[in-house]
Scaffold this motif. Structure first.
Motif, mmCIF file in Angstrom:
data_model
loop_
_atom_site.group_PDB
_atom_site.id
_atom_site.type_symbol
_atom_site.label_atom_id
_atom_site.label_comp_id
_atom_site.label_asym_id
_atom_site.label_seq_id
_atom_site.Cartn_x
_atom_site.Cartn_y
_atom_site.Cartn_z
ATOM 1 N N ASP A 151 36.239 -37.611 -0.009
ATOM 2 C CA ASP A 151 37.534 -37.669 -0.671
ATOM 3 C C ASP A 151 37.569 -36.718 -1.867
ATOM 4 N N LEU A 154 36.691 -38.015 -5.353
ATOM 5 C CA LEU A 154 35.288 -38.166 -5.726
ATOM 6 C C LEU A 154 34.760 -36.871 -6.354
ATOM 7 N N ALA A 176 27.160 -39.993 -1.194
ATOM 8 C CA ALA A 176 28.470 -40.361 -0.659
ATOM 9 C C ALA A 176 28.563 -40.083 0.833
ATOM 10 N N PRO A 251 24.599 -50.456 1.720
ATOM 11 C CA PRO A 251 25.148 -51.809 1.786
ATOM 12 C C PRO A 251 26.671 -51.827 1.654
ATOM 13 N N TRP A 252 27.244 -50.697 1.165
ATOM 14 C CA TRP A 252 28.692 -50.674 0.947
ATOM 15 C C TRP A 252 29.450 -50.278 2.204
ATOM 16 N N LYS A 255 33.015 -51.312 3.325
ATOM 17 C CA LYS A 255 33.553 -52.169 2.262
ATOM 18 C C LYS A 255 34.366 -51.399 1.231
ATOM 19 N N THR A 256 34.434 -50.066 1.390
ATOM 20 C CA THR A 256 35.228 -49.305 0.416
ATOM 21 C C THR A 256 36.463 -48.737 1.093
ATOM 22 N N TRP B 95 27.347 -46.322 -4.419
ATOM 23 C CA TRP B 95 25.903 -46.522 -4.319
ATOM 24 C C TRP B 95 25.279 -46.832 -5.668
ATOM 25 N N TRP B 139 32.132 -52.213 -5.058
ATOM 26 C CA TRP B 139 32.806 -52.777 -3.879
ATOM 27 C C TRP B 139 32.703 -54.300 -3.808
#
Lengths: 256, 266
Positions: A151, A154, A176, A251-252, A255-256, B95, B139
């Motif tokens: 994006d 970012l 990212a 882990p994300w 989820k974003t 992160w 998040w």
């Protein structure tokens, strides 16, 4: 609570289909529907497998294959990520490398194995090169797409904090695009394993691939299948390890 | 009056395929914000308000004219100018933990100062009401809390100028009011220059000293209004002030009447 039982149920369901295939295979063998010499029953194969493990004969070829694969895969991953990031962040490098990548990428890498034997001889260097060639492109392409797809917000965030180009790459661009990089590495894992086995078969020195072909030629079919089971376990084990690493590193994800 | 950030006859033209002249986003805009001023820029959506702010941040060059920071032209993103994005989730680093997100602007500092700076970042998080969430990941937080992390990170960069690009438009109405009050409180404490871009007239009046109104394409400055409401402002009493309502009426009618000539002709 219900989510947990859901996970439990799907993993049980996942076990069901291989169990059905194995039982049908076992019953067909027991009922004499298939030639036991060409296709032994799973229970017989498992005994050969147990013997292989018990006398330790499984380990040298297994470790040989793992070593070749891991070295090749690691080189391919580093190369793929480095070239992918370079091509995505520099128009010059993109212009320079894009045609070459597009010519090499669609070639089935198995076709290059005999060529490499010709130039590099039969040996570990060749085998590792084969794995690198097979695994580098999925990593490269995913990394490139991952970085290009970041994006703009970012990257603008990084610019407004006066971050240097190198630090932008290492502390923003790489983490990212990690989900995409790992997606490419997952594809590369499968391809690399296929090619290392194929190269071992053709080179005929050592490793699981060599064992499988060697035992087929010696008509020791049950032992041959035992090695195929070893290969299944290796592939499954590597995939599970990969899942674990992926879950730890991103882990994300989603989820974003 | 000395200015902190100024647009000096700024014109922005985007190249448009099939057009020789291109698409004119702004035509000859001159506008300045003085130190410790809260300036709001309102305009209909799609008028290119964000483009104006991106030029102020040095993220995009103007086609003609100059952007000036303390009298010096801006080319690259200058230190001390911090941008608060509408898309806070994309601006935060998934992160990194909350505290490490806030630490980001300070990481060029020598290693020996790290512990001290980390303590500072804890304090910034406390100021935005996020104590206890240092080790969470962005998040794992709600939208409003994520924007609070972005605000704390902006504070860590020690802003001379804070650029706010519709930063509250993606959160629910109640959270929006909380965040507005938070930004106002921080601005009153730190006295940086704040430039807010928004399409929400009430938000502009509630926060700003002056409101600049942009007209429709090609965008030009229509009017600059002095708000003049007393500070500190309050979400209830300020919004009920007759002067607030009068300004709201005036600004809304300015924005609704996009083409006064046309309206007059009818």
């Amino acid at each position: 609570m219900s989510q947990r039982s859901e996970v439990y149920r799907t993993s049980l369901l996942g076990l069901l289909s291989p169990a059905i295939v194995l039982s049908v295979w076992e019953s067909a063998g027991a009922l004499g529907w298939i030639n036991p010499i060409l296709l032994p029953r799973p229970s017989q194969i498992v005994w050969s497998l147990v013997e292989l493990v018990a006398d330790g004969a499984v380990f040298p070829p297994l470790l040989y294959t793992i070593a070749l694969f891991v070295v090749g895969y690691a080189i391919a991953s580093i190369l793929g990520i480095a070239i992918g990031v370079a091509m995505a962040t520099s128009e010059t490098l993109y212009g320079l490398l894009e045609p070459l990548v597009e010519i090499l990428r669609p070639i089935p890498k198995s076709a290059l194995v005999p060529v490499l034997f010709l130039f590099l001889g039969i040996g570990k260097t060749t085998m590792i090169t084969v794995v690198v060639l097979a695994a580098v492109f999925p990593v490269l392409i995913s990394t490139f797409q991952g970085v290009r797809g970041l994006d703009p917000v970012l990257l603008e965030t990084a610019r407004t904090f006066q971050v240097s180009r190198m630090r932008t790459i290492f502390s923003i661009i790489l983490p990212a695009s990690l989900p995409m990089i790992l997606a490419g590495m997952r594809v590369a894992l499968g391809l690399g394993l296929v090619l290392v086995i194929l190269a071992e078969m053709l080179a005929g020195e050592d490793g699981i691939g060599f064992r499988i072909l060697d035992l087929q030629r010696a008509f020791q079919i049950r032992e041959m299948f035992a090695w195929i089971f070893v290969l299944v376990a290796l592939g499954g084990g590597l995939m599970m390890l990969f899942d674990l690493i992926e879950r730890t590193l991103v882990p994300w994800r989603g989820k974003t | 009056m000395s200015e902190r950030l100024g647009f000096d006859h700024v014109t922005k033209i985007f190249e448009a395929p099939g057009s020789d002249t291109g698409f004119v986003a702004f035509d000859d805009i001159t506008l300045e914000a003085s130190p410790s001023e809260f300036l709001a820029i309102v305009g209909p959506s799609g008028c290119g308000k964000s483009t104006l702010l991106k030029m102020a941040a040095g993220l995009m060059p103007p086609t003609r004219g100059r952007v000036l920071l303390d009298g010096k032209p801006v080319f690259d993103p200058p230190p001390g100018v911090v941008y608060l994005f509408q898309q806070y989730a994309k601006s935060l680093f998934a992160w990194r933990t909350v505290i490490d997100n806030v630490m980001f602007p300070l990481e060029a500092a020598p290693r020996s100062q790290r512990n001290e700076l980390r303590e500072k970042c804890r304090d910034y998080l406390k100021q935005v009401g996020l104590s206890g969430f240092e080790d969470s990941y962005p998040w794992q937080l709600s939208g409003g809390m994520q924007q609070r992390v972005a605000i704390a990170r902006a504070l860590a960069a020690d802003p001379q100028v804070l650029l706010l690009d519709e930063p509250f438009s993606a959160v629910d109405a109640l959270t929006r009011m909380e965040l507005q009050s938070l930004v106002l409180q921080l601005w009153e404490r730190r006295k940086f220059t704040a430039i807010l871009v928004t399409h929400d007239v009430e938000e502009a009046i509630f926060l700003a000293d002056r409101v600049a109104v942009l007209g429709a394409k090609p965008t030009a400055l229509k009017e600059i209004i002095d708000v003049g409401l007393p500070r500190p402002r309050d979400q209830l009493t300020t919004r009920e002030d007759p002067r607030f309502l009068k300004l709201r009426h005036h600004l809304t009618s300015l924005l609704l009447a996009r083409n006064p000539a046309h309206v007059a002709a009818v």
